[in-house]
Enzyme design. Structure first.
Site, PDB file in Angstrom:
ATOM      1  N   ASP A  43      43.243  38.589  41.930  1.00  0.00           N
ATOM      2  CA  ASP A  43      43.092  39.605  40.749  1.00  0.00           C
ATOM      3  C   ASP A  43      41.723  40.432  41.474  1.00  0.00           C
ATOM      4  O   ASP A  43      41.337  41.452  40.810  1.00  0.00           O
ATOM      5  CB  ASP A  43      42.977  39.068  39.427  1.00  0.00           C
ATOM      6  CG  ASP A  43      41.415  37.988  39.552  1.00  0.00           C
ATOM      7  OD1 ASP A  43      40.935  37.580  40.494  1.00  0.00           O
ATOM      8  OD2 ASP A  43      41.002  37.495  38.523  1.00  0.00           O
ATOM      9  N   LYS A  47      47.524  30.960  39.760  1.00  0.00           N
ATOM     10  CA  LYS A  47      46.140  30.346  39.827  1.00  0.00           C
ATOM     11  C   LYS A  47      45.424  30.938  38.402  1.00  0.00           C
ATOM     12  O   LYS A  47      45.569  32.029  38.076  1.00  0.00           O
ATOM     13  CB  LYS A  47      45.500  30.892  41.090  1.00  0.00           C
ATOM     14  CG  LYS A  47      44.142  30.414  41.168  1.00  0.00           C
ATOM     15  CD  LYS A  47      43.574  30.724  42.505  1.00  0.00           C
ATOM     16  CE  LYS A  47      43.227  31.993  42.966  1.00  0.00           C
ATOM     17  NZ  LYS A  47      41.973  32.439  42.141  1.00  0.00           N
ATOM     18  N   GLU A  71      35.131  28.354  44.966  1.00  0.00           N
ATOM     19  CA  GLU A  71      34.277  29.408  45.332  1.00  0.00           C
ATOM     20  C   GLU A  71      32.892  29.391  45.424  1.00  0.00           C
ATOM     21  O   GLU A  71      32.290  29.177  44.314  1.00  0.00           O
ATOM     22  CB  GLU A  71      34.925  30.736  44.574  1.00  0.00           C
ATOM     23  CG  GLU A  71      34.287  31.973  45.031  1.00  0.00           C
ATOM     24  CD  GLU A  71      34.895  33.298  44.448  1.00  0.00           C
ATOM     25  OE1 GLU A  71      36.141  33.152  44.052  1.00  0.00           O
ATOM     26  OE2 GLU A  71      34.740  34.363  44.744  1.00  0.00           O
TER      27      GLU A  71
HETATM   28  O1  KIV Z   1      41.197  37.221  43.738  1.00  0.00           O
HETATM   29  C1  KIV Z   1      40.901  36.418  44.551  1.00  0.00           C
HETATM   30  O2  KIV Z   1      40.959  37.334  45.782  1.00  0.00           O
HETATM   31  C2  KIV Z   1      40.523  35.140  44.711  1.00  0.00           C
HETATM   32  C3  KIV Z   1      39.640  34.519  45.806  1.00  0.00           C
HETATM   33  C4  KIV Z   1      38.541  35.018  45.985  1.00  0.00           C
HETATM   34  C5  KIV Z   1      39.999  33.173  46.001  1.00  0.00           C
HETATM   35  O3  KIV Z   1      40.702  34.487  43.481  1.00  0.00           O
END
Ligand code: KIV
Length: 273
Positions: free
Chosen positions: A51, A120, A189
């Site tokens: 996202d 995710k 993260e």
């Molecule tokens: O949205 C994204 O790019 C992420 C990464 C930072 C893991 O969730």
């Protein structure tokens, strides 16, 4: 032969075998067909349709505004390009926090309309019921703890998370919970490397870090950051492999100069009757 070198598509099981074999997992974001094709050809194991598209593709300040329809559009573009990597798609803010039925419906749309391989989502105990419900439909789920950008207005800043004992303990408990619930992998993260190492050691599922140090099972970066397209974002954890912003700007300046001076197109670049 290493798990990574096998000429077959990457599955959630491949990642778990890689963790067991101590083989680092590579993950990068992608949001469009052309770059996803290059990322896949470059041999990355997991492509995350993150996202973060909200920031790098749409120019939004946070990941909050991106919608499920937007995420599905980006995932469809990526899916058409990818032969080998596992494609994981972020559930955007507002598409799963309501209740577990909403989380399942959003995940089913991503799997059906974009032919993704997994979803995710951000959070621990607050979203575990939703994770369990998504898993009942046979949809693999990747967890995401530590700095969870969808909650930026709760945290107030993008600084390192879980430096204090209380937050570190909650993160550890959430990580165990996500593994028990059935997540196939976990992103951590921007947390201290010692804490990330502890989580990776305790959990049997792969732990993939971004700003979480080297002692985890794999690494993820935002593609536009590591290619040097986005130059206004320079956290300590980011390694830039290219400075594409300068190269692209230079190419465009040269093109404009060539058109203005009538150097382009020349004889060889023109058709004659
Ligand atoms: O949205 C994204 O790019 C992420 C990464 C930072 C893991 O969730």
């Amino acid at each position: 032969m290493s798990v990574h070198a096998e000429a077959r598509k990457v599955t959630t099981h491949t990642l778990q075998e890689m963790k067991r074999a101590g083989e680092p997992i590579t993950m990068l974001t992608a949001y469009d067909y052309s770059l996803a094709k290059l990322v896949d050809a470059g041999g990355v194991d997991v492509i995350l349709v993150g996202d973060s598209a909200s920031n790098v593709m749409a120019g939004q300040v946070t990941t909050v505004p991106i919608t499920l329809d937007h995420m599905i559009y980006h995932a469809q573009c990526v899916q058409r390009a990818v032969d080998r990597a596992l494609i994981v798609v972020d559930l955007p803010f507002g598409s799963y926090q309501g209740n577990s039925k909403q989380a399942l419906d959003s995940s089913i749309r991503i799997m059906k309309e974009a032919e993704a391989h997994a979803v995710k989502l951000e959070g621990g105990s607050e979203v575990v019921e939703s994770i369990r419900r998504i898993l009942t439909a046979g949809i693999p789920v990747m967890g995401h703890l530590g700095l969870t950008p969808q909650s930026i207005y709760k945290f107030g800043t993008y600084t390192v998370r879980a430096k204090e004992d209380e937050e570190a303990e909650k993160l550890l408990a959430d990580a165990r919970l996500l593994e028990e619930a059935g997540c196939f992998a976990l992103v951590l993260e921007k947390i201290p490397r010692e804490l990330a190492a502890r989580v990776a050691q305790e959990l049997s599922i792969p732990v993939i870090g971004i700003g979480a140090g080297p002692d985890v099972d794999g690494q993820v970066l935002v593609l536009h950051d590591m290619l040097g397209i986005t130059m206004d974002f320079s956290p300590r954890f980011l390694r830039r492999y290219l400075n594409l912003a300068d190269s692209i700007e230079g190419a465009i300046t040269a093109y404009c100069a060539d058109v203005r001076s009538k150097d382009f197109p020349n004889e060889e670049e023109s058709y004659s009757s």
